[in-house]
Design a protein around this motif. Structure first.
Motif, PDB file in Angstrom:
ATOM      1  N   LYS A 127      26.416 -34.230 -34.093  1.00 31.72           N
ATOM      2  CA  LYS A 127      25.449 -34.443 -35.243  1.00 31.72           C
ATOM      3  C   LYS A 127      25.552 -36.015 -35.657  1.00 31.72           C
ATOM      4  O   LYS A 127      26.796 -36.466 -35.552  1.00 31.72           O
ATOM      5  N   LYS A 128      24.541 -36.500 -35.919  1.00 32.32           N
ATOM      6  CA  LYS A 128      24.383 -37.808 -36.618  1.00 32.32           C
ATOM      7  C   LYS A 128      24.910 -37.897 -38.031  1.00 32.32           C
ATOM      8  O   LYS A 128      24.536 -37.165 -38.802  1.00 32.32           O
ATOM      9  N   MET A 129      25.587 -39.077 -38.384  1.00 37.07           N
ATOM     10  CA  MET A 129      25.938 -39.171 -39.640  1.00 37.07           C
ATOM     11  C   MET A 129      25.278 -40.330 -40.176  1.00 37.07           C
ATOM     12  O   MET A 129      24.621 -40.440 -41.465  1.00 37.07           O
ATOM     13  N   ASN A 130      24.840 -41.345 -39.347  1.00 43.02           N
ATOM     14  CA  ASN A 130      23.866 -42.531 -39.704  1.00 43.02           C
ATOM     15  C   ASN A 130      23.593 -43.027 -38.452  1.00 43.02           C
ATOM     16  O   ASN A 130      23.703 -42.200 -37.216  1.00 43.02           O
ATOM     17  N   SER A 131      22.558 -44.031 -38.304  1.00 46.47           N
ATOM     18  CA  SER A 131      22.423 -44.539 -37.026  1.00 46.47           C
ATOM     19  C   SER A 131      23.230 -44.832 -35.761  1.00 46.47           C
ATOM     20  O   SER A 131      23.089 -44.587 -34.690  1.00 46.47           O
ATOM     21  N   ASN A 132      24.339 -45.146 -36.209  1.00 44.82           N
ATOM     22  CA  ASN A 132      25.438 -45.422 -35.156  1.00 44.82           C
ATOM     23  C   ASN A 132      26.822 -44.649 -35.052  1.00 44.82           C
ATOM     24  O   ASN A 132      27.531 -44.664 -34.265  1.00 44.82           O
ATOM     25  N   ILE A 133      26.978 -43.740 -35.990  1.00 47.63           N
ATOM     26  CA  ILE A 133      28.155 -43.088 -36.353  1.00 47.63           C
ATOM     27  C   ILE A 133      27.645 -41.718 -36.146  1.00 47.63           C
ATOM     28  O   ILE A 133      26.732 -41.079 -36.772  1.00 47.63           O
ATOM     29  N   ASN A 134      28.366 -40.799 -35.253  1.00 47.70           N
ATOM     30  CA  ASN A 134      28.229 -39.377 -35.035  1.00 47.70           C
ATOM     31  C   ASN A 134      29.618 -38.616 -35.115  1.00 47.70           C
ATOM     32  O   ASN A 134      30.735 -39.199 -34.753  1.00 47.70           O
ATOM     33  N   TRP A 135      29.457 -37.229 -35.558  1.00 48.89           N
ATOM     34  CA  TRP A 135      30.728 -36.624 -35.370  1.00 48.89           C
ATOM     35  C   TRP A 135      30.408 -35.453 -34.356  1.00 48.89           C
ATOM     36  O   TRP A 135      29.163 -35.103 -34.173  1.00 48.89           O
ATOM     37  N   PHE A 136      31.503 -34.738 -33.824  1.00 52.49           N
ATOM     38  CA  PHE A 136      31.387 -33.776 -32.809  1.00 52.49           C
ATOM     39  C   PHE A 136      32.718 -32.737 -32.866  1.00 52.49           C
ATOM     40  O   PHE A 136      33.551 -32.976 -33.200  1.00 52.49           O
ATOM     41  N   ALA A 137      31.994 -31.616 -32.414  1.00 56.06           N
ATOM     42  CA  ALA A 137      33.063 -30.545 -32.326  1.00 56.06           C
ATOM     43  C   ALA A 137      33.510 -30.404 -30.755  1.00 56.06           C
ATOM     44  O   ALA A 137      32.139 -30.193 -29.998  1.00 56.06           O
ATOM     45  N   LEU A 138      34.374 -29.921 -30.249  1.00 55.78           N
ATOM     46  CA  LEU A 138      34.554 -29.763 -29.014  1.00 55.78           C
ATOM     47  C   LEU A 138      35.559 -28.659 -28.697  1.00 55.78           C
ATOM     48  O   LEU A 138      36.132 -28.160 -29.218  1.00 55.78           O
ATOM     49  N   TRP A 139      35.165 -28.176 -27.353  1.00 49.21           N
ATOM     50  CA  TRP A 139      36.004 -27.107 -26.745  1.00 49.21           C
ATOM     51  C   TRP A 139      36.191 -27.700 -25.335  1.00 49.21           C
ATOM     52  O   TRP A 139      35.586 -28.181 -24.699  1.00 49.21           O
ATOM     53  N   GLY A 140      37.251 -27.026 -24.742  1.00 49.57           N
ATOM     54  CA  GLY A 140      37.553 -27.472 -23.446  1.00 49.57           C
ATOM     55  C   GLY A 140      38.719 -27.022 -22.735  1.00 49.57           C
ATOM     56  O   GLY A 140      39.131 -25.932 -23.182  1.00 49.57           O
ATOM     57  N   MET A 141      38.952 -27.437 -21.484  1.00 51.82           N
ATOM     58  CA  MET A 141      40.101 -27.147 -20.645  1.00 51.82           C
ATOM     59  C   MET A 141      40.908 -28.290 -20.399  1.00 51.82           C
ATOM     60  O   MET A 141      40.470 -29.399 -20.300  1.00 51.82           O
ATOM     61  N   SER A 142      42.360 -27.891 -20.193  1.00 51.74           N
ATOM     62  CA  SER A 142      43.375 -28.908 -19.849  1.00 51.74           C
ATOM     63  C   SER A 142      44.218 -28.660 -18.801  1.00 51.74           C
ATOM     64  O   SER A 142      44.253 -27.261 -18.702  1.00 51.74           O
ATOM     65  N   PHE A 143      44.410 -29.315 -17.729  1.00 49.62           N
ATOM     66  CA  PHE A 143      45.567 -29.136 -16.895  1.00 49.62           C
ATOM     67  C   PHE A 143      46.382 -30.273 -16.534  1.00 49.62           C
ATOM     68  O   PHE A 143      46.164 -31.460 -16.861  1.00 49.62           O
ATOM     69  N   GLY A 144      47.742 -29.860 -16.606  1.00 53.56           N
ATOM     70  CA  GLY A 144      48.748 -30.800 -16.597  1.00 53.56           C
ATOM     71  C   GLY A 144      49.935 -30.540 -15.650  1.00 53.56           C
ATOM     72  O   GLY A 144      49.931 -29.376 -15.035  1.00 53.56           O
ATOM     73  N   GLY A 145      50.548 -31.678 -15.114  1.00 49.60           N
ATOM     74  CA  GLY A 145      51.712 -31.314 -14.474  1.00 49.60           C
ATOM     75  C   GLY A 145      52.599 -32.565 -14.428  1.00 49.60           C
ATOM     76  O   GLY A 145      52.332 -33.666 -14.654  1.00 49.60           O
ATOM     77  N   ARG A 146      53.957 -32.009 -13.753  1.00 51.14           N
ATOM     78  CA  ARG A 146      54.955 -32.975 -13.304  1.00 51.14           C
ATOM     79  C   ARG A 146      55.443 -32.714 -12.171  1.00 51.14           C
ATOM     80  O   ARG A 146      55.765 -31.537 -12.111  1.00 51.14           O
ATOM     81  N   ILE A 147      55.869 -33.660 -11.376  1.00 48.24           N
ATOM     82  CA  ILE A 147      56.542 -33.359 -10.157  1.00 48.24           C
ATOM     83  C   ILE A 147      57.816 -34.098  -9.932  1.00 48.24           C
ATOM     84  O   ILE A 147      57.808 -35.318  -9.697  1.00 48.24           O
ATOM     85  N   GLU A 148      58.956 -33.471 -10.369  1.00 50.97           N
ATOM     86  CA  GLU A 148      60.259 -34.127 -10.375  1.00 50.97           C
ATOM     87  C   GLU A 148      61.327 -32.977 -10.038  1.00 50.97           C
ATOM     88  O   GLU A 148      60.992 -31.950  -9.775  1.00 50.97           O
ATOM     89  N   ASN A 149      62.702 -33.073 -10.588  1.00 47.90           N
ATOM     90  CA  ASN A 149      63.373 -32.148 -10.347  1.00 47.90           C
ATOM     91  C   ASN A 149      63.248 -30.949 -11.320  1.00 47.90           C
ATOM     92  O   ASN A 149      63.345 -29.836 -10.891  1.00 47.90           O
ATOM     93  N   GLU A 150      62.658 -31.118 -12.575  1.00 48.82           N
ATOM     94  CA  GLU A 150      62.234 -30.024 -13.324  1.00 48.82           C
ATOM     95  C   GLU A 150      60.938 -30.301 -13.359  1.00 48.82           C
ATOM     96  O   GLU A 150      60.214 -31.048 -14.336  1.00 48.82           O
TER      97      GLU A 150
ATOM     98  N   ARG B  76      64.154 -27.403  -9.449  1.00 51.53           N
ATOM     99  CA  ARG B  76      64.611 -27.550  -8.268  1.00 51.53           C
ATOM    100  C   ARG B  76      66.300 -27.578  -7.926  1.00 51.53           C
ATOM    101  O   ARG B  76      66.669 -27.175  -6.965  1.00 51.53           O
ATOM    102  N   ASP B  77      66.978 -28.078  -8.959  1.00 50.49           N
ATOM    103  CA  ASP B  77      68.379 -27.992  -8.756  1.00 50.49           C
ATOM    104  C   ASP B  77      68.917 -26.582  -8.831  1.00 50.49           C
ATOM    105  O   ASP B  77      69.818 -26.331  -8.011  1.00 50.49           O
ATOM    106  N   ASP B  78      68.667 -25.761  -9.811  1.00 50.02           N
ATOM    107  CA  ASP B  78      69.020 -24.525  -9.939  1.00 50.02           C
ATOM    108  C   ASP B  78      68.208 -23.573  -9.021  1.00 50.02           C
ATOM    109  O   ASP B  78      68.400 -22.206  -9.137  1.00 50.02           O
TER     110      ASP B  78
END
Length: 162
Positions: free
Chosen positions: A74-97, A138-140
């Protein structure tokens, strides 16, 4: 199956080729439960409500991929808008843990365009991002379930629209 995937990929790239696309950088803080910083890249097209960002978390030394759908815009004025979002996230790490996780996101944000041509955009958003995944030591040689119910990332960024 390969032909179907090739067709879908070609359709995606053709639609992006004719659309105005915003590419940029973002930084943020993720509270889960202690704060840690991240930096990444972001891309968004004018013909789709989806925004994609990939970031690196400095404290955990992990990578995240986020897909957000701006379902209210939705527009607040000609240049500024607000939004609501939904989505998905994926994450990871590759180390000993190591770990791999996925989660849902719900949030709210604001964006502003600086010029009349709408070629430069600043934005910020905050979300609730609970996640579930798998830890591997990985250690244990132990595998355990990873559940993070209280994760609150706050990001700010800039996009240049091409």
């Amino acid at each position: 199956m390969k032909k179907i995937l090739l067709f879908i990929g070609c359709m995606f790239f053709c639609s992006v080729a004719f659309a105005k696309v915003g590419c940029g950088v973002q930084g943020g803080v993720k509270f889960s439960p202690s704060p840690d910083g991240s930096a990444g890249i972001t891309i968004r097209s004018e013909y789709t409500p989806w925004g994609i960002s990939a970031s690196y978390n400095f404290k955990e030394k992990s990578a995240d991929l986020v897909l957000d759908n701006w379902w209210v815009y939705k527009k607040m004025n000609s240049n500024i808008n607000w939004f609501a979002l939904w989505g998905m996230s994926f994450g990871g790490r590759i180390e000993n843990e190591s770990y791999a996780e996925t989660g849902a996101r719900v949030g709210i944000g604001i964006n502003a365009f600086c010029f009349e041509s709408r070629c430069l955009e600043f934005y910020t958003h905050a979300a609730w991002n609970p996640s579930v995944g798998v830890n591997y030591d990985r250690d244990d040689e132990k595998i355990s379930i990873r559940f993070v119910p209280a994760c609150f990332p706050i990001n700010a960024g800039i996009r240049v629209w091409l």
